[in-house]
Write a protein that holds these residues in place. Structure first.
Motif, PDB file in Angstrom:
ATOM      1  N   ARG A   1      32.166  41.787  33.794  1.00 45.05           N
ATOM      2  CA  ARG A   1      33.600  41.829  34.083  1.00 45.05           C
ATOM      3  C   ARG A   1      34.317  42.803  33.156  1.00 45.05           C
ATOM      4  O   ARG A   1      35.276  43.451  33.548  1.00 45.05           O
ATOM      5  CB  ARG A   1      34.223  40.438  33.925  1.00 45.05           C
ATOM      6  CG  ARG A   1      33.844  39.444  34.989  1.00 45.05           C
ATOM      7  CD  ARG A   1      34.401  39.818  36.361  1.00 45.05           C
ATOM      8  NE  ARG A   1      35.831  40.058  36.381  1.00 45.05           N
ATOM      9  CZ  ARG A   1      36.771  39.124  36.534  1.00 45.05           C
ATOM     10  NH1 ARG A   1      36.420  37.859  36.643  1.00 45.05           N
ATOM     11  NH2 ARG A   1      38.051  39.449  36.590  1.00 45.05           N
TER      12      ARG A   1
ATOM     13  N   TYR B   1      34.923  51.441  44.377  1.00 41.64           N
ATOM     14  CA  TYR B   1      36.240  52.015  44.195  1.00 41.64           C
ATOM     15  C   TYR B   1      36.591  51.963  42.715  1.00 41.64           C
ATOM     16  O   TYR B   1      36.144  51.093  41.982  1.00 41.64           O
ATOM     17  CB  TYR B   1      37.302  51.223  44.961  1.00 41.64           C
ATOM     18  CG  TYR B   1      37.183  51.292  46.464  1.00 41.64           C
ATOM     19  CD1 TYR B   1      36.360  50.409  47.143  1.00 41.64           C
ATOM     20  CD2 TYR B   1      37.898  52.236  47.191  1.00 41.64           C
ATOM     21  CE1 TYR B   1      36.248  50.470  48.524  1.00 41.64           C
ATOM     22  CE2 TYR B   1      37.794  52.298  48.577  1.00 41.64           C
ATOM     23  CZ  TYR B   1      36.966  51.412  49.220  1.00 41.64           C
ATOM     24  OH  TYR B   1      36.856  51.464  50.592  1.00 41.64           O
TER      25      TYR B   1
ATOM     26  N   GLN C   1      40.214  51.792  40.406  1.00 44.56           N
ATOM     27  CA  GLN C   1      41.649  51.546  40.517  1.00 44.56           C
ATOM     28  C   GLN C   1      42.329  52.017  39.253  1.00 44.56           C
ATOM     29  O   GLN C   1      42.008  51.564  38.146  1.00 44.56           O
ATOM     30  CB  GLN C   1      41.932  50.057  40.735  1.00 44.56           C
ATOM     31  CG  GLN C   1      43.394  49.750  40.923  1.00 44.56           C
ATOM     32  CD  GLN C   1      43.659  48.269  41.105  1.00 44.56           C
ATOM     33  OE1 GLN C   1      42.773  47.436  40.964  1.00 44.56           O
ATOM     34  NE2 GLN C   1      44.886  47.925  41.442  1.00 44.56           N
TER      35      GLN C   1
ATOM     36  N   GLY D   1      49.183  53.641  39.546  1.00 43.71           N
ATOM     37  CA  GLY D   1      49.887  54.656  40.307  1.00 43.71           C
ATOM     38  C   GLY D   1      49.048  55.411  41.308  1.00 43.71           C
ATOM     39  O   GLY D   1      49.574  56.223  42.074  1.00 43.71           O
ATOM     40  N   LEU D   2      47.748  55.165  41.314  1.00 44.62           N
ATOM     41  CA  LEU D   2      46.857  55.903  42.218  1.00 44.62           C
ATOM     42  C   LEU D   2      46.205  55.006  43.259  1.00 44.62           C
ATOM     43  O   LEU D   2      45.500  55.487  44.141  1.00 44.62           O
ATOM     44  CB  LEU D   2      45.767  56.624  41.423  1.00 44.62           C
ATOM     45  CG  LEU D   2      46.247  57.700  40.460  1.00 44.62           C
ATOM     46  CD1 LEU D   2      45.077  58.283  39.683  1.00 44.62           C
ATOM     47  CD2 LEU D   2      46.994  58.800  41.209  1.00 44.62           C
ATOM     48  N   GLY D   3      46.401  53.719  43.168  1.00 36.72           N
ATOM     49  CA  GLY D   3      45.763  52.810  44.111  1.00 36.72           C
ATOM     50  C   GLY D   3      44.263  52.781  43.909  1.00 36.72           C
ATOM     51  O   GLY D   3      43.761  52.982  42.799  1.00 36.72           O
ATOM     52  N   LEU D   4      43.528  52.548  44.980  1.00 30.73           N
ATOM     53  CA  LEU D   4      42.064  52.522  44.918  1.00 30.73           C
ATOM     54  C   LEU D   4      41.516  53.802  45.529  1.00 30.73           C
ATOM     55  O   LEU D   4      41.925  54.206  46.614  1.00 30.73           O
ATOM     56  CB  LEU D   4      41.507  51.333  45.696  1.00 30.73           C
ATOM     57  CG  LEU D   4      41.501  50.005  44.980  1.00 30.73           C
ATOM     58  CD1 LEU D   4      42.869  49.375  44.998  1.00 30.73           C
ATOM     59  CD2 LEU D   4      40.482  49.064  45.610  1.00 30.73           C
TER      60      LEU D   4
ATOM     61  N   LEU E   1      39.376  50.452  36.209  1.00 33.59           N
ATOM     62  CA  LEU E   1      38.989  49.166  36.791  1.00 33.59           C
ATOM     63  C   LEU E   1      38.187  49.472  38.054  1.00 33.59           C
ATOM     64  O   LEU E   1      38.679  50.164  38.946  1.00 33.59           O
ATOM     65  CB  LEU E   1      40.233  48.344  37.112  1.00 33.59           C
ATOM     66  CG  LEU E   1      40.037  46.963  37.728  1.00 33.59           C
ATOM     67  CD1 LEU E   1      39.185  46.072  36.824  1.00 33.59           C
ATOM     68  CD2 LEU E   1      41.398  46.306  37.978  1.00 33.59           C
TER      69      LEU E   1
ATOM     70  N   PHE F   1      35.855  48.338  41.404  1.00 31.42           N
ATOM     71  CA  PHE F   1      35.625  47.281  42.384  1.00 31.42           C
ATOM     72  C   PHE F   1      34.493  47.669  43.318  1.00 31.42           C
ATOM     73  O   PHE F   1      34.434  48.791  43.818  1.00 31.42           O
ATOM     74  CB  PHE F   1      36.870  47.021  43.228  1.00 31.42           C
ATOM     75  CG  PHE F   1      37.955  46.321  42.491  1.00 31.42           C
ATOM     76  CD1 PHE F   1      39.026  47.010  41.967  1.00 31.42           C
ATOM     77  CD2 PHE F   1      37.886  44.940  42.304  1.00 31.42           C
ATOM     78  CE1 PHE F   1      40.026  46.356  41.287  1.00 31.42           C
ATOM     79  CE2 PHE F   1      38.883  44.275  41.615  1.00 31.42           C
ATOM     80  CZ  PHE F   1      39.959  44.981  41.106  1.00 31.42           C
TER      81      PHE F   1
ATOM     82  N   LEU G   1      37.232  44.544  54.236  1.00 29.89           N
ATOM     83  CA  LEU G   1      36.342  44.556  53.093  1.00 29.89           C
ATOM     84  C   LEU G   1      36.427  43.243  52.319  1.00 29.89           C
ATOM     85  O   LEU G   1      37.485  42.634  52.211  1.00 29.89           O
ATOM     86  CB  LEU G   1      36.717  45.696  52.151  1.00 29.89           C
ATOM     87  CG  LEU G   1      36.455  47.105  52.655  1.00 29.89           C
ATOM     88  CD1 LEU G   1      37.146  48.123  51.762  1.00 29.89           C
ATOM     89  CD2 LEU G   1      34.961  47.379  52.704  1.00 29.89           C
TER      90      LEU G   1
ATOM     91  N   PHE H   1      35.898  42.007  48.510  1.00 28.34           N
ATOM     92  CA  PHE H   1      35.865  42.626  47.196  1.00 28.34           C
ATOM     93  C   PHE H   1      35.285  41.702  46.130  1.00 28.34           C
ATOM     94  O   PHE H   1      35.463  40.475  46.178  1.00 28.34           O
ATOM     95  CB  PHE H   1      37.284  43.004  46.760  1.00 28.34           C
ATOM     96  CG  PHE H   1      37.803  44.249  47.398  1.00 28.34           C
ATOM     97  CD1 PHE H   1      38.389  44.197  48.655  1.00 28.34           C
ATOM     98  CD2 PHE H   1      37.712  45.474  46.750  1.00 28.34           C
ATOM     99  CE1 PHE H   1      38.879  45.348  49.258  1.00 28.34           C
ATOM    100  CE2 PHE H   1      38.196  46.631  47.341  1.00 28.34           C
ATOM    101  CZ  PHE H   1      38.777  46.564  48.593  1.00 28.34           C
ATOM    102  N   GLY H   2      34.634  42.316  45.142  1.00 27.68           N
ATOM    103  CA  GLY H   2      34.291  41.607  43.919  1.00 27.68           C
ATOM    104  C   GLY H   2      35.523  41.480  43.037  1.00 27.68           C
ATOM    105  O   GLY H   2      36.597  41.987  43.364  1.00 27.68           O
ATOM    106  N   ASN H   3      35.367  40.797  41.891  1.00 25.32           N
ATOM    107  CA  ASN H   3      36.506  40.551  41.004  1.00 25.32           C
ATOM    108  C   ASN H   3      36.787  41.684  40.035  1.00 25.32           C
ATOM    109  O   ASN H   3      37.720  41.601  39.242  1.00 25.32           O
ATOM    110  CB  ASN H   3      36.306  39.253  40.222  1.00 25.32           C
ATOM    111  CG  ASN H   3      36.575  38.036  41.095  1.00 25.32           C
ATOM    112  OD1 ASN H   3      37.323  38.106  42.060  1.00 25.32           O
ATOM    113  ND2 ASN H   3      35.935  36.937  40.769  1.00 25.32           N
TER     114      ASN H   3
ATOM    115  N   GLY I   1      46.995  52.921  49.753  1.00 22.35           N
ATOM    116  CA  GLY I   1      48.216  53.357  49.098  1.00 22.35           C
ATOM    117  C   GLY I   1      48.143  53.053  47.603  1.00 22.35           C
ATOM    118  O   GLY I   1      47.185  52.441  47.124  1.00 22.35           O
ATOM    119  N   SER I   2      49.167  53.454  46.894  1.00 24.26           N
ATOM    120  CA  SER I   2      49.164  53.303  45.437  1.00 24.26           C
ATOM    121  C   SER I   2      49.563  51.903  44.983  1.00 24.26           C
ATOM    122  O   SER I   2      49.508  51.604  43.802  1.00 24.26           O
ATOM    123  CB  SER I   2      50.092  54.335  44.804  1.00 24.26           C
ATOM    124  OG  SER I   2      51.386  54.206  45.360  1.00 24.26           O
TER     125      SER I   2
END
Lengths: 116, 111
Positions: free
Chosen positions: A9, A35, A37, A40-43, A88, A90, A105, A107-109, B102-103
């Motif tokens: 983790r 992914y 994260q 401000g950029l999302g995934l 971070l 994922f 999808l 997702f894992g934690n 999106g962000s």
């Protein structure tokens, strides 16, 4: 319980020291993806895999490797981590539909990686 | 190529008030649309999805979203929020193998 399991983790490492983040799913999903994260950029997608031995680059693959030797596992490898890979991460999976990608999808934690 | 714009990075709102989180996308072809929610220290969970059919989509926890093709929007709404709705919300667009997020919008529900 159906789940995507990531380990560890949290991870703190130094520049250049190879590391692997593991990802395992117990839902028999064909599709798996990584992914990162960032605020401000999302995934953003790093790599994805449509099935065993089938992997492809996402939007930000530089500095990462993956492998898919078994259906359930999809490890993310950083051969020589750098501080700009602090993020971070994922892992996610889904069943693969024939017509198009419309399966949600799972997702894992997440794995919080710090590279100093 | 497709892209997703979430117009608000943070949305503060009082408990029991209505909320709308905005999402616009750009794509020249048909797409599938999703909203995901991320609670603190957790992965993303699917809230709702639009694949085809009715443009008003209902999801979990009382959320709904409306697909507007002419405005290329997929805004998320809830008529009355709870403290437990505090989380980050991500709009996503998919076409073939590509899923673009999106962000994110951080919803902060205050008592």
């Amino acid at each position: 319980e159906a789940q995507v399991t990531q380990n560890p983790r949290y991870l703190i490492t130094v520049t250049g020291k190879k590391l692997t983040v593991t990802c395992s799913q117990n839902m028999n999903h064909e599709y798996m993806s990584w992914y990162r994260q960032d605020p401000g950029l999302g995934l953003r997608q790093i790599y994805y895999s449509m099935n065993v031995e089938v992997t492809d680059k996402g939007d930000v693959p530089e500095g990462y490797k993956v492998s898919r030797k078994e259906k359930r596992n999809f490890p993310l490898i950083l051969e020589s981590p750098s501080p700009n890979q602090t993020s971070l991460y994922f892992c996610a999976s889904s069943p693969l539909r024939v017509r198009s990608y419309n399966s949600p999808l799972h997702f894992g934690n997440g794995t919080r990686l710090t590279v100093t | 190529a497709q892209s997703v714009t979430q117009l608000d990075s943070q949305v503060p709102v009082f408990e029991e008030a209505p909320v709308e989180l905005r999402c616009n996308y750009s794509s020249s072809v048909s797409v599938y649309l999703f909203w995901y929610v991320q609670y603190p220290n957790q992965g993303l969970q699917l809230l709702l999805k639009y694949l085809s059919g009715s443009t008003l989509v209902k999801g979990i926890n009382g959320f709904e979203a409306e697909f507007n093709k002419s405005q290329t929007s997929f805004h998320l709404r809830k008529p009355s929020v709870h403290i437990s709705d505090t989380a980050e919300y991500f709009c996503a667009v998919s076409r073939r193998r590509a899923l673009t997020f999106g962000s994110g919008t951080r919803l902060q529900v205050q008592p």
